[in-house]
Scaffold this active site. Structure first.
Site, PDB file in Angstrom:
ATOM      1  N   HIS A  22     -18.386 -25.083 -39.609  1.00 41.47           N
ATOM      2  CA  HIS A  22     -19.515 -24.230 -39.995  1.00 41.47           C
ATOM      3  C   HIS A  22     -19.301 -23.521 -41.349  1.00 41.47           C
ATOM      4  CE1 HIS A  22     -17.457 -20.888 -38.017  1.00 41.47           C
ATOM      5  NE2 HIS A  22     -17.814 -21.235 -36.803  1.00 41.47           N
ATOM      6  N   HIS A  76     -16.374 -18.925 -23.740  1.00 40.84           N
ATOM      7  CA  HIS A  76     -17.203 -18.740 -24.936  1.00 40.84           C
ATOM      8  C   HIS A  76     -18.175 -19.916 -25.044  1.00 40.84           C
ATOM      9  CE1 HIS A  76     -18.355 -18.006 -29.000  1.00 40.84           C
ATOM     10  NE2 HIS A  76     -17.369 -18.613 -29.621  1.00 40.84           N
ATOM     11  N   GLU A  78     -19.980 -21.045 -27.658  1.00 44.32           N
ATOM     12  CA  GLU A  78     -20.203 -21.795 -28.897  1.00 44.32           C
ATOM     13  C   GLU A  78     -19.942 -23.276 -28.607  1.00 44.32           C
ATOM     14  OE1 GLU A  78     -18.237 -20.159 -32.370  1.00 44.32           O
ATOM     15  OE2 GLU A  78     -19.495 -21.366 -33.700  1.00 44.32           O
ATOM     16  N   ASP A  80     -18.438 -25.709 -29.792  1.00 43.69           N
ATOM     17  CA  ASP A  80     -17.119 -26.359 -29.882  1.00 43.69           C
ATOM     18  C   ASP A  80     -16.341 -26.186 -28.579  1.00 43.69           C
ATOM     19  OD1 ASP A  80     -17.135 -23.655 -30.717  1.00 43.69           O
ATOM     20  OD2 ASP A  80     -15.219 -23.852 -31.748  1.00 43.69           O
ATOM     21  N   HIS A 142     -15.508 -13.725 -30.743  1.00 43.85           N
ATOM     22  CA  HIS A 142     -16.290 -14.124 -31.872  1.00 43.85           C
ATOM     23  C   HIS A 142     -17.799 -13.955 -31.722  1.00 43.85           C
ATOM     24  CE1 HIS A 142     -17.478 -17.990 -34.300  1.00 43.85           C
ATOM     25  NE2 HIS A 142     -17.508 -16.947 -35.091  1.00 43.85           N
ATOM     26  N   ASP A 161     -11.109 -17.897 -29.057  1.00 38.58           N
ATOM     27  CA  ASP A 161     -11.048 -18.019 -30.527  1.00 38.58           C
ATOM     28  C   ASP A 161      -9.954 -17.142 -31.158  1.00 38.58           C
ATOM     29  OD1 ASP A 161     -12.961 -19.963 -31.060  1.00 38.58           O
ATOM     30  OD2 ASP A 161     -14.606 -18.529 -31.128  1.00 38.58           O
ATOM     31  N   TYR A 189      -7.910 -18.793 -40.914  1.00 41.05           N
ATOM     32  CA  TYR A 189      -8.791 -18.683 -39.741  1.00 41.05           C
ATOM     33  C   TYR A 189      -9.282 -17.236 -39.584  1.00 41.05           C
ATOM     34  CZ  TYR A 189     -10.047 -19.317 -34.761  1.00 41.05           C
ATOM     35  OH  TYR A 189     -10.700 -19.375 -33.549  1.00 41.05           O
ATOM     36  N   HIS A 220      -8.080 -22.963 -30.412  1.00 44.98           N
ATOM     37  CA  HIS A 220      -7.894 -23.845 -31.577  1.00 44.98           C
ATOM     38  C   HIS A 220      -6.440 -23.765 -32.022  1.00 44.98           C
ATOM     39  CE1 HIS A 220     -12.214 -24.390 -32.124  1.00 44.98           C
ATOM     40  NE2 HIS A 220     -12.375 -23.078 -32.099  1.00 44.98           N
TER      41      HIS A 220
HETATM   42 FE1  FEO Z   1     -16.505 -19.308 -31.691  1.00 44.27          FE
HETATM   43 FE2  FEO Z   1     -14.204 -21.884 -31.523  1.00 44.27          FE
HETATM   44  O1  FEO Z   1     -15.879 -21.049 -31.274  1.00 44.27           O
END
Ligand code: FEO
Length: 390
Positions: A22, A76, A78, A80, A142, A161, A189, A220
């Site tokens: 993103h 979460h 999102e 991903d 996040h 995250d 990050y 991640h």
């Molecule tokens: Fe806020 Fe890795 O998604």
């Protein structure tokens, strides 16, 4: 598959190819981490980005039959982390109870349509028999729905995250990868994702105070099992807005005049023994520049005037920086023009809106800097260097 501790498995996927997350350039790819807890009951924590569904499913099936999974936890929403949720639930584990925060429930429904979701308000803690999952909402670290899951018996924090890095690797733990790359990616990050959310991140860190943690497993990058103190200390330092004597000079140039000015300022800064980095904003990605800005005390932005306005590449950089709200910075604008200016004023306005304390100057020169004007730039660099050493 990799085990964090007995019965706690990493079943995520490695995305070696992603280069843009993103709007943030990810030179070293990333991973989408998902964890499987196998005890009397079985829980799956987070899913993966939709295109990685098959690989992820293979990883899960190497450990359990999805039909035996009792719970799917969505830390979460999102995409991903939630991109494979609906397909997995419908096709592989319709018997499972999906758990998310109330906000997570709303977001998942908006993305994927109706799926039965139990909220953490109804189940704030989940016993799997020998292992407990304790859900801690951390809104805005996040997204509004974000939460972390803690396993007290194993002292493991599934931090989603937070504490992540966009780093694809064959190593799964912090002690299994190149340290320089690891810390750089952790810094990048934070700078590009979490910097504007520092209040929420700070609150989340405070909430962890006194909680015994042996492993931090983010969603991640690699899992922290060796240098937890290192990553926690860095987060505290970043949340508090730590800066060091360092100057970053993002600029662009039409006919080398603004470039000459940027270089002259950098020479002045360097003459005082202060670290300085010059970035052409067209030749360098904005997210790499922001990473270098995270701990820098001063940001000096150079732009030529084009059509009585800022140079478009500089405008783009400023928009990105403004959104990320760097903290505790001083800064200035400089540049060149032809017959009429305009860029300097615009840059200054944007820097002010980004919360940067401006250092006034008259480094706004017509056409090409003269020797005197070059010297003014150099002297300004010296002055800024002295200021950041104060
Ligand atoms: Fe806020 Fe890795 O998604």
């Amino acid at each position: 598959m990799v085990q964090l501790k007995e019965g706690i498995h990493w079943v995520g996927v490695v995305d070696w190819d992603i280069k843009n997350f993103h709007g943030y350039i990810t030179h070293r790819g990333t991973t989408y981490n998902s964890y499987l807890l196998v005890s009397d009951k079985i829980a799956l924590v987070d899913t993966v980005k939709a295109p990685f569904y098959e690989t992820w499913l293979r990883h899960i099936k190497q450990i359990v039959d999805p039909k035996k999974i009792d719970y799917i936890i969505s830390n979460h929403a999102e995409p991903d982390h939630s991109g494979s949720l609906k397909k997995f639930y419908k096709e592989e584990a319709p018997q499972a109870t999906i758990i998310a925060t109330e906000r997570g429930q709303k977001i998942i429904t908006k993305y994927y349509g109706e799926i039965p979701i139990t909220t953490t308000k109804e189940i704030p803690e989940l016993s799997l028999g020998g292992k407990t999952l304790s859900f801690v909402p951390v809104p805005m670290a996040h997204w509004p729905d974000s939460m972390v899951s803690y396993i007290p018996e194993d002292k493991i924090l599934l931090s989603n995250d937070a504490f992540g890095q966009h780093l694809a690797s064959t190593g799964h733990f912090d002690d299994e990868v190149d340290q320089q790359k690891l810390w750089h990616e952790a810094e990048a990050y934070y700078a590009n994702i979490l910097m504007p959310l520092r209040s929420a991140v700070g609150r989340a860190i405070k909430a962890l105070d006194g909680v015994p943690i042996e492993i931090i497993a983010p969603s991640h990058g690699v899992i922290w099992r060796k240098d937890l103190e290192g990553i926690l200390n860095r987060y505290v330092r970043w949340v508090e807005g730590y800066t060091k004597p360092k100057v970053v000079i993002p600029y662009d140039s039409m006919w080398n005049s603004t470039k000459t000015m940027a270089y002259a300022i950098a020479e002045g800064v360097a003459s005082e023994g202060v670290e300085c980095r010059v970035y052409n904003v067209t030749a360098n990605h904005r997210s790499d520049i922001i990473t270098d800005i995270l701990e820098a005390k001063a940001i000096l932005v150079g732009s030529p005037t084009l059509n009585n306005h800022v140079y478009p590449s500089v405008a783009e950089f400023l928009a990105y920086m403004r959104g990320l709200k760097p903290m505790n910075k001083i800064g200035a604008s400089f540049g060149s023009y032809g017959w009429a200016g305009g860029a300097k004023r615009f840059v200054e306005e944007q820097m002010k809106l980004a919360g940067i304390e401006l250092i006034e100057n008259d480094l706004d020169f017509a056409y090409k800097p003269t020797e005197d004007e070059w010297q003014k730039c150099y002297d300004f660099g010296v002055m800024v260097a002295k200021k950041v050493k104060e």
